[in-house]
Scaffold this motif. Structure first.
Motif, PDB file in Angstrom:
ATOM      1  N   PRO A 167     -12.958  -6.972   1.422  1.00 39.39           N
ATOM      2  CA  PRO A 167     -12.664  -5.579   1.725  1.00 39.39           C
ATOM      3  C   PRO A 167     -11.571  -5.021   0.812  1.00 39.39           C
ATOM      4  N   GLN A 168     -11.679  -3.737   0.544  1.00 36.35           N
ATOM      5  CA  GLN A 168     -10.739  -3.043  -0.335  1.00 36.35           C
ATOM      6  C   GLN A 168     -10.125  -1.872   0.418  1.00 36.35           C
ATOM      7  N   ALA A 169      -8.982  -1.388  -0.081  1.00 35.73           N
ATOM      8  CA  ALA A 169      -8.294  -0.294   0.592  1.00 35.73           C
ATOM      9  C   ALA A 169      -7.444   0.478  -0.408  1.00 35.73           C
ATOM     10  N   MET A 170      -6.953   1.631   0.060  1.00 38.38           N
ATOM     11  CA  MET A 170      -6.025   2.438  -0.740  1.00 38.38           C
ATOM     12  C   MET A 170      -4.922   2.952   0.171  1.00 38.38           C
ATOM     13  N   LEU A 171      -3.767   3.191  -0.449  1.00 34.89           N
ATOM     14  CA  LEU A 171      -2.580   3.613   0.274  1.00 34.89           C
ATOM     15  C   LEU A 171      -1.911   4.751  -0.481  1.00 34.89           C
ATOM     16  N   SER A 172      -1.574   5.819   0.226  1.00 32.96           N
ATOM     17  CA  SER A 172      -0.798   6.909  -0.348  1.00 32.96           C
ATOM     18  C   SER A 172       0.673   6.590  -0.131  1.00 32.96           C
ATOM     19  N   VAL A 173       1.466   6.673  -1.202  1.00 36.34           N
ATOM     20  CA  VAL A 173       2.893   6.356  -1.111  1.00 36.34           C
ATOM     21  C   VAL A 173       3.687   7.484  -1.755  1.00 36.34           C
ATOM     22  N   ALA A 174       4.671   7.993  -1.023  1.00 39.95           N
ATOM     23  CA  ALA A 174       5.545   9.038  -1.565  1.00 39.95           C
ATOM     24  C   ALA A 174       6.994   8.648  -1.322  1.00 39.95           C
ATOM     25  N   GLY A 175       7.830   8.975  -2.293  1.00 39.53           N
ATOM     26  CA  GLY A 175       9.256   8.791  -2.122  1.00 39.53           C
ATOM     27  C   GLY A 175       9.855   7.578  -2.808  1.00 39.53           C
ATOM     28  N   LEU A 176       9.054   6.842  -3.557  1.00 36.92           N
ATOM     29  CA  LEU A 176       9.573   5.686  -4.289  1.00 36.92           C
ATOM     30  C   LEU A 176       9.405   5.917  -5.787  1.00 36.92           C
ATOM     31  N   GLU A 177      10.321   5.361  -6.560  1.00 32.20           N
ATOM     32  CA  GLU A 177      10.186   5.394  -8.013  1.00 32.20           C
ATOM     33  C   GLU A 177       9.006   4.518  -8.420  1.00 32.20           C
ATOM     34  N   LYS A 178       8.378   4.865  -9.533  1.00 30.44           N
ATOM     35  CA  LYS A 178       7.217   4.113 -10.014  1.00 30.44           C
ATOM     36  C   LYS A 178       7.551   2.634 -10.237  1.00 30.44           C
ATOM     37  N   ALA A 179       8.678   2.345 -10.857  1.00 25.78           N
ATOM     38  CA  ALA A 179       9.050   0.950 -11.133  1.00 25.78           C
ATOM     39  C   ALA A 179       9.202   0.154  -9.842  1.00 25.78           C
ATOM     40  N   LYS A 180       9.788   0.753  -8.829  1.00 24.08           N
ATOM     41  CA  LYS A 180       9.962   0.071  -7.545  1.00 24.08           C
ATOM     42  C   LYS A 180       8.610  -0.179  -6.893  1.00 24.08           C
ATOM     43  N   LEU A 181       7.743   0.814  -6.931  1.00 21.28           N
ATOM     44  CA  LEU A 181       6.418   0.653  -6.334  1.00 21.28           C
ATOM     45  C   LEU A 181       5.623  -0.430  -7.059  1.00 21.28           C
ATOM     46  N   ALA A 182       5.728  -0.483  -8.381  1.00 18.49           N
ATOM     47  CA  ALA A 182       5.032  -1.529  -9.149  1.00 18.49           C
ATOM     48  C   ALA A 182       5.536  -2.911  -8.736  1.00 18.49           C
ATOM     49  N   GLU A 183       6.833  -3.041  -8.520  1.00 21.12           N
ATOM     50  CA  GLU A 183       7.404  -4.314  -8.028  1.00 21.12           C
ATOM     51  C   GLU A 183       6.812  -4.686  -6.676  1.00 21.12           C
ATOM     52  N   LEU A 184       6.727  -3.714  -5.783  1.00 22.92           N
ATOM     53  CA  LEU A 184       6.183  -3.962  -4.445  1.00 22.92           C
ATOM     54  C   LEU A 184       4.708  -4.349  -4.517  1.00 22.92           C
ATOM     55  N   CYS A 185       3.972  -3.747  -5.450  1.00 22.17           N
ATOM     56  CA  CYS A 185       2.561  -4.121  -5.647  1.00 22.17           C
ATOM     57  C   CYS A 185       2.459  -5.595  -6.048  1.00 22.17           C
ATOM     58  N   GLU A 186       3.309  -6.010  -6.981  1.00 23.41           N
ATOM     59  CA  GLU A 186       3.308  -7.416  -7.407  1.00 23.41           C
ATOM     60  C   GLU A 186       3.649  -8.343  -6.243  1.00 23.41           C
ATOM     61  N   GLU A 187       4.618  -7.935  -5.437  1.00 19.95           N
ATOM     62  CA  GLU A 187       4.994  -8.749  -4.278  1.00 19.95           C
ATOM     63  C   GLU A 187       3.841  -8.852  -3.275  1.00 19.95           C
ATOM     64  N   ALA A 188       3.133  -7.757  -3.067  1.00 21.22           N
ATOM     65  CA  ALA A 188       1.988  -7.757  -2.153  1.00 21.22           C
ATOM     66  C   ALA A 188       0.873  -8.660  -2.682  1.00 21.22           C
ATOM     67  N   GLU A 189       0.665  -8.658  -3.994  1.00 24.77           N
ATOM     68  CA  GLU A 189      -0.330  -9.560  -4.586  1.00 24.77           C
ATOM     69  C   GLU A 189       0.060 -11.014  -4.374  1.00 24.77           C
ATOM     70  N   ARG A 190       1.326 -11.338  -4.594  1.00 22.30           N
ATOM     71  CA  ARG A 190       1.786 -12.718  -4.380  1.00 22.30           C
ATOM     72  C   ARG A 190       1.610 -13.133  -2.915  1.00 22.30           C
ATOM     73  N   PHE A 191       1.865 -12.212  -2.008  1.00 28.81           N
ATOM     74  CA  PHE A 191       1.714 -12.490  -0.582  1.00 28.81           C
ATOM     75  C   PHE A 191       0.270 -12.870  -0.258  1.00 28.81           C
ATOM     76  N   GLU A 192      -0.681 -12.088  -0.775  1.00 34.75           N
ATOM     77  CA  GLU A 192      -2.089 -12.379  -0.484  1.00 34.75           C
ATOM     78  C   GLU A 192      -2.564 -13.626  -1.223  1.00 34.75           C
ATOM     79  N   GLY A 193      -2.066 -13.817  -2.433  1.00 36.23           N
ATOM     80  CA  GLY A 193      -2.459 -15.002  -3.187  1.00 36.23           C
ATOM     81  C   GLY A 193      -3.599 -14.755  -4.148  1.00 36.23           C
TER      82      GLY A 193
END
Length: 182
Positions: free
Chosen positions: A1-27
């Motif tokens: 399954p796939q999904a999308m998320l709308s995110v407002a209020g974060l800098e792009k660099a911070k959001l990219a970091e969080l994306c990487e962390e979420a990928e590591r979490f899922e594996g």
């Protein structure tokens, strides 16, 4: 399954970091990427469902003003769209011999740059294919159009999403952004 998320209020660099962390979490095989750069601190992210769910938690914890799951059927503008690129690409390649060069400027969201009149169709087709797995550079595309002298924008359809985004991109141009209901 796939999904999308709308995110407002974060800098792009911070959001990219969080994306990487979420990928590591899922594996293994996880995908979590910025899919749309809509306006300053306004994005949508696409990816595998578990990674996107984790991104929602991480974004909220990081102080996002909004982290809202979108009602979509896929992780658009990410590598998850590669199977679609092959199908759409095949269809585009089939009609390519009948396509003509561009007759006017067309701003491509994959590059935020205009395709110039007389650009060969094969270059446009390549950008269309790229767009399917690349982030939509909406903010940068609009700013490029404004820098090139575009002063009026028209949104055709039942919603006013583009006008709302334009308010965050350029308040002066927002006042000359019009909605045409269909």
């Amino acid at each position: 399954p796939q999904a999308m998320l709308s995110v407002a209020g974060l800098e792009k660099a911070k959001l990219a970091e969080l994306c990487e962390e979420a990928e590591r979490f899922e594996g293994r095989d996880a995908v979590c990427r910025i899919a749309n750069e809509l306006f300053t601190k306004g994005f949508s992210c696409g990816g595998t469902e578990k990674a996107i769910q984790k991104l929602k938690e991480l974004a909220e914890a990081a102080g996002a003003l909004q982290a809202k799951l979108l009602k979509t059927g896929g992780g658009f503008h990410t590598s998850l769209m590669q199977p679609a690129v092959e199908k759409v690409g095949s269809a585009l390649d089939e009609v390519l011999p009948r396509m003509r060069p561009a007759r006017c400027l067309v701003y491509m969201n994959a590059s935020a740059q205009p395709v110039l009149p007389s650009t060969p169709p094969r270059e446009i087709v390549a950008l269309l294919k790229k767009q399917m797995t690349s982030p939509v550079l909406w903010d940068a595309s609009c700013r490029a159009m404004i820098d090139d002298g575009v002063s009026e924008f028209y949104e055709v359809g039942p919603m006013k999403q583009l006008k709302a985004m334009m308010k965050r991109i350029d308040a002066k141009v927002w006042s000359s952004t019009f909605n045409i209901e269909v």
